[in-house]
Design a protein around this motif. Structure first.
Motif, PDB file in Angstrom:
ATOM      1  N   GLY A 136      38.052  53.341  -9.457  1.00 20.90           N
ATOM      2  CA  GLY A 136      37.857  53.465  -8.013  1.00 20.90           C
ATOM      3  C   GLY A 136      38.612  52.344  -7.315  1.00 20.90           C
ATOM      4  O   GLY A 136      39.358  51.598  -7.951  1.00 20.90           O
ATOM      5  N   SER A 155      40.821  50.617  -3.772  1.00 23.09           N
ATOM      6  CA  SER A 155      41.914  50.947  -2.856  1.00 23.09           C
ATOM      7  C   SER A 155      43.230  51.229  -3.576  1.00 23.09           C
ATOM      8  O   SER A 155      43.988  52.109  -3.169  1.00 23.09           O
ATOM      9  N   ASP A 214      33.761  53.777 -13.678  1.00 25.35           N
ATOM     10  CA  ASP A 214      32.515  53.486 -12.977  1.00 25.35           C
ATOM     11  C   ASP A 214      32.385  54.396 -11.770  1.00 25.35           C
ATOM     12  O   ASP A 214      33.336  55.040 -11.350  1.00 25.35           O
ATOM     13  N   ARG A 227      30.021  54.676  -7.899  1.00 26.03           N
ATOM     14  CA  ARG A 227      29.032  54.126  -6.971  1.00 26.03           C
ATOM     15  C   ARG A 227      27.881  55.131  -6.872  1.00 26.03           C
ATOM     16  O   ARG A 227      28.129  56.333  -6.713  1.00 26.03           O
ATOM     17  N   ASN A 253      33.610  57.436  -5.873  1.00 24.40           N
ATOM     18  CA  ASN A 253      34.938  57.399  -6.500  1.00 24.40           C
ATOM     19  C   ASN A 253      35.415  58.810  -6.841  1.00 24.40           C
ATOM     20  O   ASN A 253      36.590  59.144  -6.642  1.00 24.40           O
ATOM     21  N   HIS A 255      36.148  41.251 -11.963  1.00 26.38           N
ATOM     22  CA  HIS A 255      35.384  42.400 -12.483  1.00 26.38           C
ATOM     23  C   HIS A 255      36.299  43.590 -12.743  1.00 26.38           C
ATOM     24  O   HIS A 255      37.352  43.734 -12.113  1.00 26.38           O
ATOM     25  N   ALA A 294      35.736  48.011 -13.646  1.00 27.79           N
ATOM     26  CA  ALA A 294      34.717  49.052 -13.506  1.00 27.79           C
ATOM     27  C   ALA A 294      33.575  48.419 -12.689  1.00 27.79           C
ATOM     28  O   ALA A 294      33.831  47.794 -11.664  1.00 27.79           O
ATOM     29  N   LYS A 299      29.567  43.718  -5.260  1.00 30.95           N
ATOM     30  CA  LYS A 299      30.440  44.536  -4.409  1.00 30.95           C
ATOM     31  C   LYS A 299      29.628  45.747  -3.967  1.00 30.95           C
ATOM     32  O   LYS A 299      29.053  46.429  -4.805  1.00 30.95           O
ATOM     33  N   LYS A 324      43.817  38.741  -5.639  1.00 28.26           N
ATOM     34  CA  LYS A 324      43.540  38.959  -7.064  1.00 28.26           C
ATOM     35  C   LYS A 324      44.308  37.994  -7.961  1.00 28.26           C
ATOM     36  O   LYS A 324      44.146  38.033  -9.188  1.00 28.26           O
TER      37      LYS A 324
HETATM   38  C1  6PG Z   1      34.800  50.438  -7.685  1.00 34.73           C
HETATM   39  C2  6PG Z   1      35.627  50.010  -8.809  1.00 34.73           C
HETATM   40  C3  6PG Z   1      36.066  48.607  -8.918  1.00 34.73           C
HETATM   41  C4  6PG Z   1      37.476  48.507  -8.343  1.00 34.73           C
HETATM   42  C5  6PG Z   1      37.881  47.068  -8.148  1.00 34.73           C
HETATM   43  C6  6PG Z   1      39.213  46.941  -7.467  1.00 34.73           C
HETATM   44  O1  6PG Z   1      34.327  51.533  -7.728  1.00 34.73           O
HETATM   45  O2  6PG Z   1      34.581  49.672  -6.747  1.00 34.73           O
HETATM   46  O3  6PG Z   1      35.981  50.907  -9.750  1.00 34.73           O
HETATM   47  O4  6PG Z   1      36.039  48.106 -10.219  1.00 34.73           O
HETATM   48  O5  6PG Z   1      38.404  49.147  -9.168  1.00 34.73           O
HETATM   49  O6  6PG Z   1      36.902  46.442  -7.357  1.00 34.73           O
HETATM   50  O7  6PG Z   1      39.154  47.601  -6.229  1.00 34.73           O
HETATM   51  P1  6PG Z   1      40.318  47.475  -5.167  1.00 34.73           P
HETATM   52  O8  6PG Z   1      41.539  48.140  -5.708  1.00 34.73           O
HETATM   53  O9  6PG Z   1      39.780  48.163  -3.933  1.00 34.73           O
HETATM   54  O10 6PG Z   1      40.492  46.013  -4.909  1.00 34.73           O
END
Ligand code: 6PG
Length: 243
Positions: free
Chosen positions: A43, A45, A74, A76, A86, A148, A150, A173, A201
Motif C-alpha cells: 500500500g 503512495s 498488509d 488497513r 489498499n 517499517h 507492510a 501510522k 525515507k
Molecule cells: C500501508 C503500507 C505501508 C506503506 C509504507 C510506505 O498500507 O500503509 O503498506 O507499509 O507501504 O508506509 O508508504 P508510502 O509510499 O505512502 O510512504
C-alpha cells in the motif's frame, strides 16, 4: 540470504516506471516457464504510482494478468468501501483495468465483514495457507520513514509473531488497526523489491542497508525481509541521498 542490490532512479515517476517494467517482465518470464506467479502488493503512495504505470503497460511484455495470483503484504482494517483500503486502491487503478481474475485476487477481509481485526488476520492466514504456492514470486514493499514495511513497525510485538498474518491494533501510522503478513510469510519470496521515494525515507534506507553493524529488524523492520533469489532496493535520488 541474498546481498541487496540497489537501483537509483531520478525521481518517483522514473522509479515507478522502472519497477513496473521489471515486474511485468518478471511475471511474463515466470508464465513462460509455465508457472502462475504469486505477487504480494504493497500500500502507500508509491504503490499508487506503480499501479498507474502497470496499467499503462498492460500486457505489453506478454504478461497475462488473469494468470497472476495477488495478495497484499498488509491491509488497513477499514470498511470495504473505504478509500483507505489498499485493495480498493489497487483494484481501481490496476487490477480491474488490466483484467486480473477476481478469483485470484486475495484480499484481507474488511472491517464490515468480520468481527474484529484478529478474525481478519486469522482468515487471511487461512486463505494464504490454502491458496498460496508456498513462495511469492515477488513481494513489493514500501518503506516508512521509521523503517517499517507492510504493517511491521519498529519495536512492535507483531515483529515476533511466528504465524502467517498478524493483527496490529495500535499502528503508529493511521489507521491504527491493520493486518500484516509476518516476517515469516514475507520472507518466503524469490524476489523482495523495496520501492522507496523521497527525502523523508533517506535515513531509514541508510539504516536498513548499513553493513557494520547490520540493522536490527526490531529497530528497522525493512532489514528483516530478503528474497531467496534477489533483494532489490528501488530508490529515487532523494531516498538514496544518505547512502
Ligand atoms: C500501508 C503500507 C505501508 C506503506 C509504507 C510506505 O498500507 O500503509 O503498506 O507499509 O507501504 O508506509 O508508504 P508510502 O509510499 O505512502 O510512504
Amino acid at each position: 540470504m541474498t546481498e541487496p542490490l540497489i537501483e537509483v532512479h531520478d525521481d518517483a515517476t522514473a522509479l515507478a516506471t522502472a519497477v513496473a517494467g521489471a515486474l511485468v517482465a518478471r511475471l511474463a518470464d515466470a508464465q513462460e516457464r509455465g508457472e502462475e506467479p504469486q505477487v504480494a502488493l504493497t500500500g502507500g503512495s508509491i504503490a499508487d504510482q506503480l499501479h498507474h504505470q502497470l496499467t499503462r503497460l498492460g500486457n505489453d511484455h506478454g504478461t497475462d494478468w488473469a494468470r497472476v495470483v495477488f495478495w497484499w503484504g498488509d491491509e488497513r482494517f477499514v470498511a470495504r468501501g473505504s478509500d483507505e483500503r489498499n485493495a480498493g486502491a489497487a483494484r481501481a487503478a490496476f487490477l480491474d483495468p488490466v483484467g486480473a481474475d477476481p478469483g485470484k485476487v486475495h484480499e484481507v477481509p474488511a472491517a464490515d465483514e468480520v468481527d474484529d481485526v484478529a478474525a481478519a488476520a486469522a482468515a487471511y492466514a487461512t486463505t494464504l495457507r490454502e491458496h498460496g504456492s508456498g513462495e511469492f514470486e515477488v513481494v513489493l514493499l514500501g518503506v516508512g520513514p521509521d523503517g517499517h514495511v507492510a504493517s511491521l513497525f519498529p519495536g512492535h510485538p507483531a515483529l515476533d509473531d511466528e504465524g502467517i498474518a498478524v493483527a496490529v491494533t495500535d499502528s503508529p501510522k493511521p489507521p491504527p488497526q491493520r493486518v500484516s503478513l509476518t516476517f515469516n510469510a514475507l520472507n518466503r519470496a524469490r524476489a523482495v523489491w523495496f520501492i522507496v521515494s523521497g527525502e523523508a525515507k533517506a535515513e531509514a534506507v541508510a539504516k536498513a542497508l548499513a553493513e557494520h553493524p547490520p540493522a536490527d529488524p526490531h529497530e528497522v523492520p525493512a532489514a528483516g525481509v530478503t528474497g531467496s533469489v534477489e533483494t532489490v532496493w528501488f530508490l529515487d535520488r532523494e531516498s538514496a541521498s544518505k547512502l
